[in-house]
Write an enzyme that holds these catalytic residues in place. Structure first.
Site, mmCIF file in Angstrom:
data_model
loop_
_atom_site.group_PDB
_atom_site.id
_atom_site.type_symbol
_atom_site.label_atom_id
_atom_site.label_comp_id
_atom_site.label_asym_id
_atom_site.label_seq_id
_atom_site.Cartn_x
_atom_site.Cartn_y
_atom_site.Cartn_z
ATOM 1 N N ASP A 38 110.901 40.318 6.671
ATOM 2 C CA ASP A 38 111.279 41.684 7.034
ATOM 3 C C ASP A 38 112.455 41.627 7.999
ATOM 4 O O ASP A 38 112.610 40.664 8.741
ATOM 5 C CB ASP A 38 110.103 42.434 7.680
ATOM 6 N N ASN A 91 111.099 43.576 -2.704
ATOM 7 C CA ASN A 91 110.596 44.913 -2.390
ATOM 8 C C ASN A 91 111.445 45.651 -1.357
ATOM 9 O O ASN A 91 111.448 46.879 -1.332
ATOM 10 C CB ASN A 91 109.148 44.769 -1.882
ATOM 11 N N SER A 143 112.667 51.997 -9.212
ATOM 12 C CA SER A 143 112.203 53.318 -8.781
ATOM 13 C C SER A 143 112.349 54.262 -9.964
ATOM 14 O O SER A 143 113.225 54.050 -10.825
ATOM 15 C CB SER A 143 113.069 53.844 -7.630
ATOM 16 N N TYR A 156 120.890 56.234 -3.763
ATOM 17 C CA TYR A 156 119.620 55.567 -4.072
ATOM 18 C C TYR A 156 119.408 55.493 -5.579
ATOM 19 O O TYR A 156 119.030 54.449 -6.115
ATOM 20 C CB TYR A 156 118.484 56.334 -3.393
ATOM 21 N N LYS A 160 119.172 51.943 -7.511
ATOM 22 C CA LYS A 160 117.957 51.576 -8.242
ATOM 23 C C LYS A 160 118.248 51.434 -9.742
ATOM 24 O O LYS A 160 117.622 50.619 -10.430
ATOM 25 C CB LYS A 160 116.838 52.588 -7.984
ATOM 26 N N THR A 188 107.105 58.533 -6.039
ATOM 27 C CA THR A 188 107.033 58.585 -4.574
ATOM 28 C C THR A 188 105.689 58.083 -4.047
ATOM 29 O O THR A 188 104.626 58.522 -4.476
ATOM 30 C CB THR A 188 107.296 60.022 -4.074
ATOM 31 N N TYR A 217 104.371 65.606 -10.015
ATOM 32 C CA TYR A 217 103.493 64.516 -10.469
ATOM 33 C C TYR A 217 102.282 65.068 -11.226
ATOM 34 O O TYR A 217 101.386 65.657 -10.629
ATOM 35 C CB TYR A 217 103.057 63.659 -9.260
#
Ligand code: 1HS
Length: 257
Positions: A38, A91, A143, A156, A160, A188, A217
């Protein structure tokens, strides 16, 4: 009890929080020794502490995935200290803000540096280790934003989309080296990464932003880090031995409409 990653070593980037942390804990519970990478070293240490408290093996590494020197030394240290490298889960990711009409150049560059270039750099550094022995697996974090348009998320979406294309490219280039490469495209997931975007969508109100998002969703809710971690576990494990170049949506039906 046998685990699905017994005897394997996995490196997970962005494993100090969110999906990365959930995956690190799950992979360790399934028998892997986990290199927890990280940008925030203390967050990585915290993940390692959780794994060790459950009897697992893990190593904390502080590194910026967008910097080649950082990445190369982190991958080499993981392979040296943990003995090998079988799995890389790319990730680590950052968010962006704005449409193409108002996004900043800095935002665009940062999004591509971490999400796209970081995936390239980590994979390049890991290949010499992953191709040893029985071969390895790379799991990339795509994504739904790489597959369909998400409003005010231009950089983004583009970065992606690059990860999705790169996954296919890597899959064919690395097949001969016995490295499988697949991507997960989550919808998400409620993690620290998503909070600013959700807040902005609700004009500063997080709950309003969440409500506007959940309606997209069909399953009626957002996902959890653990749900994505389980997809990553499958792709990383020998259960997915015939999968390479696959783009696996995990989005509660969001892109099925
Ligand atoms: C940030 C993550 O990859 C998901 S992008 C999807 C945003 S939305 O469609 O739920 O608004």
């Amino acid at each position: 009890m046998t685990g699905r990653l017994d005897g394997k070593v996995a490196m997970i980037t962005g494993a100090g929080s969110g999906i990365g942390r959930a995956a690190a804990e799950l992979f360790a519970a399934e028998g892997a020794a986990v290199a927890v990478l990280d940008l925030d070293g203390s967050a990585a240490e915290e993940t390692v502490g959780k794994i060790e408290a459950e009897g697992g093996t893990a190593l904390a590494l502080a590194a910026n995935v967008a910097l080649a020197a950082d990445v190369e030394s982190a991958v080499a240290r993981a392979a040296r200290d943990l003995g090998r490298l079988d799995v890389l889960y790319n990730n680590a990711g950052v968010n962006s803000a704005g449409s193409v009409a108002d996004a900043t150049e800095n935002d665009w560059d940062r999004c591509f540096a971490v999400n796209a270039k970081g995936t390239f750099l980590c994979s390049r550094a890991a290949v010499p280790y992953l191709e040893q022995g029985e071969g390895g697996a790379i799991v990339n974090q795509g994504s739904v934003a790489g597959l369909v348009a998400v409003p005010n998320f231009a950089a983004y979406c583009a970065a992606k989309g690059a990860v999705v294309a790169l996954t296919r490219s890597m899959a064919i280039d690395l097949a001969g080296r016995r490295i499988r490469v697949n991507a997960i495209c989550p919808g998400t997931i409620f993690t620290p990464l998503m909070e600013p975007m959700l807040r902005a969508r609700g004009d500063g109100d997080l709950d309003a932003g969440l409500a506007k998002t959940v309606v997209k969703y069909p399953i009626g809710r957002l996902g959890t880090p653990a749900e994505i971690a389980h997809v990553a576990l499958f792709l990383a494990s020998d259960d997915a031995s015939f999968l390479t170049g696959s783009i696996v949506t995990a989005d509660g039906g969001m892109t099925a409409q």
